[in-house]
Design a protein around this motif. Structure first.
Motif, PDB file in Angstrom:
ATOM      1  N   UNK A  81       4.275   9.190   2.169  1.00  0.00           N
ATOM      2  CA  UNK A  81       4.333  10.642   3.067  1.00  0.00           C
ATOM      3  C   UNK A  81       5.605  10.908   3.028  1.00  0.00           C
ATOM      4  N   UNK A  82       6.855   9.860   2.897  1.00  0.00           N
ATOM      5  CA  UNK A  82       7.904   9.640   2.931  1.00  0.00           C
ATOM      6  C   UNK A  82       8.435  10.147   1.842  1.00  0.00           C
ATOM      7  N   UNK A  83       7.894   9.369   0.514  1.00  0.00           N
ATOM      8  CA  UNK A  83       8.895  10.447  -1.180  1.00  0.00           C
ATOM      9  C   UNK A  83       8.262  12.154  -0.945  1.00  0.00           C
ATOM     10  N   UNK A 122       6.959   1.643  -6.727  1.00  0.00           N
ATOM     11  CA  UNK A 122       8.833   1.950  -6.660  1.00  0.00           C
ATOM     12  C   UNK A 122       9.088   1.320  -5.422  1.00  0.00           C
ATOM     13  N   UNK A 123       8.855   2.269  -4.320  1.00  0.00           N
ATOM     14  CA  UNK A 123       9.401   2.088  -3.366  1.00  0.00           C
ATOM     15  C   UNK A 123       9.161   1.168  -2.330  1.00  0.00           C
ATOM     16  N   UNK A 124       7.693   0.991  -2.674  1.00  0.00           N
ATOM     17  CA  UNK A 124       7.308  -0.755  -1.648  1.00  0.00           C
ATOM     18  C   UNK A 124       7.803  -1.612  -2.264  1.00  0.00           C
ATOM     19  N   UNK A 125       7.556  -2.163  -3.212  1.00  0.00           N
ATOM     20  CA  UNK A 125       8.129  -2.935  -4.284  1.00  0.00           C
ATOM     21  C   UNK A 125       9.922  -3.545  -3.995  1.00  0.00           C
ATOM     22  N   UNK A 126      10.531  -2.010  -4.243  1.00  0.00           N
ATOM     23  CA  UNK A 126      11.541  -2.605  -3.931  1.00  0.00           C
ATOM     24  C   UNK A 126      12.162  -3.142  -2.687  1.00  0.00           C
ATOM     25  N   UNK A 127      11.393  -2.417  -1.450  1.00  0.00           N
ATOM     26  CA  UNK A 127      11.359  -2.545  -0.284  1.00  0.00           C
ATOM     27  C   UNK A 127      10.940  -4.308  -0.118  1.00  0.00           C
ATOM     28  N   UNK A 157       0.828  -1.074   0.448  1.00  0.00           N
ATOM     29  CA  UNK A 157      -0.091  -0.157   0.115  1.00  0.00           C
ATOM     30  C   UNK A 157       0.945   1.703   0.178  1.00  0.00           C
ATOM     31  N   UNK A 158       0.438   2.385  -0.992  1.00  0.00           N
ATOM     32  CA  UNK A 158       1.464   3.160  -0.973  1.00  0.00           C
ATOM     33  C   UNK A 158       0.842   4.593   0.464  1.00  0.00           C
TER      34      UNK A 158
END
Length: 811
Positions: free
Chosen positions: A245-247, A441-446, A239-240
């Motif tokens: 919030x971070x990005x 993309x950040x979520x999938x990478x993590x 979930x994004x």
């Protein structure tokens, strides 16, 4: 300190009284642990002054002030009233760390967790040291753990307390904010938020500002970006909301010291497995209540105290911290790949690519069906040291899963786009789209990194062998041999196989006897007859629980499984099959798109021909496939092995193993596809009701022997299938207003799209999935062969037959 004094006095009296030695040793151990928790345990938490400063910044942030002014203007309420509402929101979600409570938690957790997980909690020291070095730089850490159990946040909190790491603020759902438990969790660092923000811009602004304030002050955060506990053992889609919030903070405020820390949680057996099996089979989720928590905790402690319960061990994998600003900088410069569309694939391509089989490649005793290939299960060929080294170097990049970032927009992405299109100019909409994509993309990478460092535990290895074995029983020695080979296969693909001081045989015996052989809530996952472990006699909940354990390692084989199932689709019609590489590649890419909601892929390789080529080259080098020119076939050439079996080939056994990993998911999507016929005429039905109907039909098919795999009826996979059909515009959604006792509500309804509201269109769509489906045992019976016309028409006949009065139609 009063407790410490009490136990000190008790220990002193025990030395004077004639107590038995075990009781005296236990009291002495408790005193030692209590002294450790009170004096030696380093606790790094924000002070009360820092907490007040953060709350003041939240209420004074421009985003919250603007949201308060807008709400006062829209609702007509005074600004002071809206401000009190914002204060209530802030106080309701803010954590309030308490050092004494954290020390008490560390003591209790250390004492009572070994009663359930007798083999302990383990974490790689090198990974911990790398995380400590990052924390010493004074950066803000954001833990991104996988979510498999309520034990996750307790295990991670315990690791932070015992290793001198910053104690995180844990983003938690308000469903856990119950009596007694909620205040304790808040003082341990829980940040309670709503499950859905809905149409409350003020609440959303307060949450975003609170997260940004915590990061700005360098506090640690922890968020389970999957949004819920995984009931299937696999990692869920991200979930994004939190990541956005971070990005946004990195892009808008220029914060450069934010590091994401992917953390993989691994359990031999999860405490909630029985509950998960109930929910996956269609049962309603039991809400969190105090009496439920106390009842479950009491039952677990009673059984563990009587030594009748053992859940194995817990292993935690910590990936290398990821600098969020650096990741965003690198990702924004990447170009998108050309995406293979699911409509591009013709299911007859595999059939037209076949040629006559070369007799030299086929053994004299080769069976007449792909499932009837028999060879020593998972039997590896003899390799030289140079061969093993080359294979290991090749495998590291082979099975890297890729991420569905280049796929057509998912419903979540479409919803985000529709919201951004409601306001702002084109530039703002494009910027919002790019920021959402960066968060995704950040979520999938993590989560991909979590899969890479996820430890493979003995329980998962044993469960995988039990579920993928095609015989009715297996002896203990043969089970040990297959588990040992599966360990080698996982390690060769870059996986971390858990090992301890016990021998492999002793570890497997402990798992079989203590972890799987001990009944837990009437679930006994290993059944014996004399010295044989009996297979295929599990109850449906037991089979679901074993599948959860198997799914913990499936990501290591997923790309190879796509290739194997594609070969199987060709062999179902023309056995043995020789398939063109290009046709196999199209089928591979179709399966990648079909199961994009089931697995976490690597972002840079989604539908990339290089990923397919590396997988094929690896399987050829490994001896699973044989390539002659542009044609591929399963390797059936006999190979000398080092086991008691003096002949055989690693190709068929490994090929069937890879197919067995993927068949339950293919079966789920086929089941959902044939049930679409119930919606012909553009009938409208509630989404949840439709999934329940599919499960009801699936259960009948299973008990009538038309389905072999009960885990294909999992509500999680069926829900993902319906979501995919919505994404592919086979189904469309409607929002219907209704009334319940709590007031007006909106129900999500589904119906067939106009393009698929015909039997011909559904036939063509279902055929694409049907090609990969496992043949049911009944299909090979003589009686069935006499009365069947085709596999597809048989499935449709079942769907029409099950349109009974006790299964309500759509409205």
């Amino acid at each position: 300190f009063s407790c410490l004094f009490f136990f000190w006095m008790l220990n002193s009296l025990s030395s004077l009284m004639l107590w038995r030695w075990p009781w005296r040793a236990m009291v002495h151990s408790m005193c030692t642990d209590l002294q450790w928790a009170c004096r030696s345990l380093p606790v790094s938490i924000p002070s009360a002054a820092q907490r007040r400063q953060v709350l003041t910044e939240v209420l004074g942030s421009p985003e919250v002030v603007a949201a308060m002014e807008r709400e006062a203007q829209v609702t007509g309420h005074p600004l002071d009233h809206v401000r009190r509402k914002a204060v209530q929101y802030t106080e309701g979600m803010a954590a309030c760390h308490n050092s004494a409570l954290l020390r008490a938690f560390a003591f209790i957790f250390k004492r009572f967790t070994p009663l359930l997980y007798q083999f302990g909690i383990h974490c790689n020291e090198e990974e911990l040291q790398r995380l400590r070095e990052t924390a010493r730089q004074g950066v803000a850490l954001v833990y991104i753990p996988t979510h498999k159990s309520h034990m996750d946040y307790m295990v991670l909190l315990y690791l932070c307390l015992t290793n001198g790491l910053p104690v995180p603020h844990v983003i938690a759902g308000d469903n856990l904010n119950i009596a007694v438990v909620g205040p304790l969790l808040r003082r341990a660092g829980a940040v309670f938020i709503r499950r859905q923000f809905g149409d409350d811009p003020l609440y959303s602004a307060v949450f975003r500002s609170y997260v940004k304030a915590l990061l700005r002050h360098g506090h640690a955060l922890e968020c389970f970006i999957e949004g819920q506990r995984s009931r299937t053992g696999k990692v869920l889609q991200p979930k994004t909301g939190f990541l956005k919030c971070i990005t946004d903070m990195v892009l808008g405020d220029g914060l450069q010291e934010v590091w994401a820390v992917p953390v993989a949680m691994g359990y031999d057996r999860v405490l909630e497995n029985a509950t998960y099996a109930w929910e996956l089979s269609g049962g309603a989720k039991v809400p969190e209540r105090l009496q439920t928590v106390l009842g479950v905790a009491t039952e677990y402690l009673r059984q563990s105290w009587q030594a009748t319960l053992c859940y194995g061990r817990i292993d935690v994998g910590i990936a290398a911290p990821v600098s969020v600003p650096a990741f965003i900088h690198e990702t924004r410069g990447q170009s998108e790949l050309r995406i293979f569309q699911w409509t591009d694939w013709d299911p007859t391509a595999l059939l037209g690519a076949q040629a006559a089989a070369t007799k030299a490649l086929i053994t004299s005793n080769r069976a007449a069906s792909p499932e009837n290939r028999r060879a020593p299960a998972l039997n590896p060929p003899l390799l030289t040291a140079g061969d093993a080294k080359r294979q290991t170097q090749t495998i590291v990049d082979l099975t890297q899963p890729c991420s569905p970032l280049g796929t057509p927009w998912s419903p979540r992405t479409q919803a985000a786009e529709s919201k951004s299109n409601a306001f702002g100019d084109c530039a703002q909409r494009e910027d919002a789209k790019q920021r959402h994509l960066l968060a995704l993309q950040l979520g999938y990478h993590c989560l991909y990194e979590c899969n890479q460092v996820a430890p493979v535990l003995p329980g998962a290895l044993v469960a995988t062998v039990l579920l993928t074995e095609h015989l009715r029983g297996i002896e203990h020695d043969e089970l040990s041999r297959q588990v040992c080979h599966l360990q080698q296969e996982v390690a060769a693909r870059g996986g971390h196989v858990v090992q301890d001081q016990r021998s492999v045989a002793q570890t497997i015996n402990d798992v079989v006897v203590k972890v799987l052989g001990t009944p837990s809530r009437n679930h006994q996952l290993v059944k014996r007859h004399k010295n044989v472990l009996v297979l295929s006699l599990w109850t449906p909940p037991e089979q679901l629980e074993l599948s959860m354990m198997r799914n913990q390692l499936i990501h290591r084989f997923v790309l190879e499984s796509f290739v194997a199932v594609s070969m199987y689709a060709a062999e179902k019609t023309n056995f043995p099959a020789r398939v063109q590489r290009s046709a196999l590649q199209d089928a591979f890419h179709f399966l990648t798109l079909l199961l994009k909601y089931e697995f976490i892929y690597r972002p840079s390789q989604f539908c990339n021909p290089q990923a397919f080529n590396r997988t094929i080259d690896f399987m050829v080098e490994r001896g699973i496939l044989i390539q002659e020119g542009g044609l591929l076939t399963v390797n059936d050439i006999p190979t000398k092995t080092g086991s008691s079996h003096t002949s055989g080939s690693p190709g068929p056994s490994t090929y069937l193993f890879l197919c067995s990993l993927l068949w339950p998911f293919i079966e789920s999507y086929w089941l959902a596809a044939i049930c679409l016929r119930r919606l012909l005429g553009r009938k409208v039905i509630q989404l949840r009701t439709f999934v329940q109907q599919i499960q009801t039909i699936g259960e009948r098919l299973f008990f009538e022997s038309h389905l072999d795999l009960y885990d294909a009826i999992s509500s999680s996979s069926l829900q993902n299938a319906v979501t995919l059909f919505l994404d592919w515009q086979v189904l469309e959604t409607l929002e219907v207003m209704g009334e319940v006792r709590r007031g007006p509500t909106t129900a999500r309804m589904v119906r067939l799209s106009k393009a698929y509201d015909s039997e011909v269109a559904l036939d063509c769509f279902t055929e694409k999935i049907l090609q990969f489906r496992k043949q049911v045992r009944a299909y090979r019976s003589r009686r069935y062969r006499q009365r069947r016309s085709s596999e597809m028409s048989f499935g449709y006949r079942i769907a029409r037959t099950l349109s009974l009065s006790d299964i309500p139609e759509g409205i």
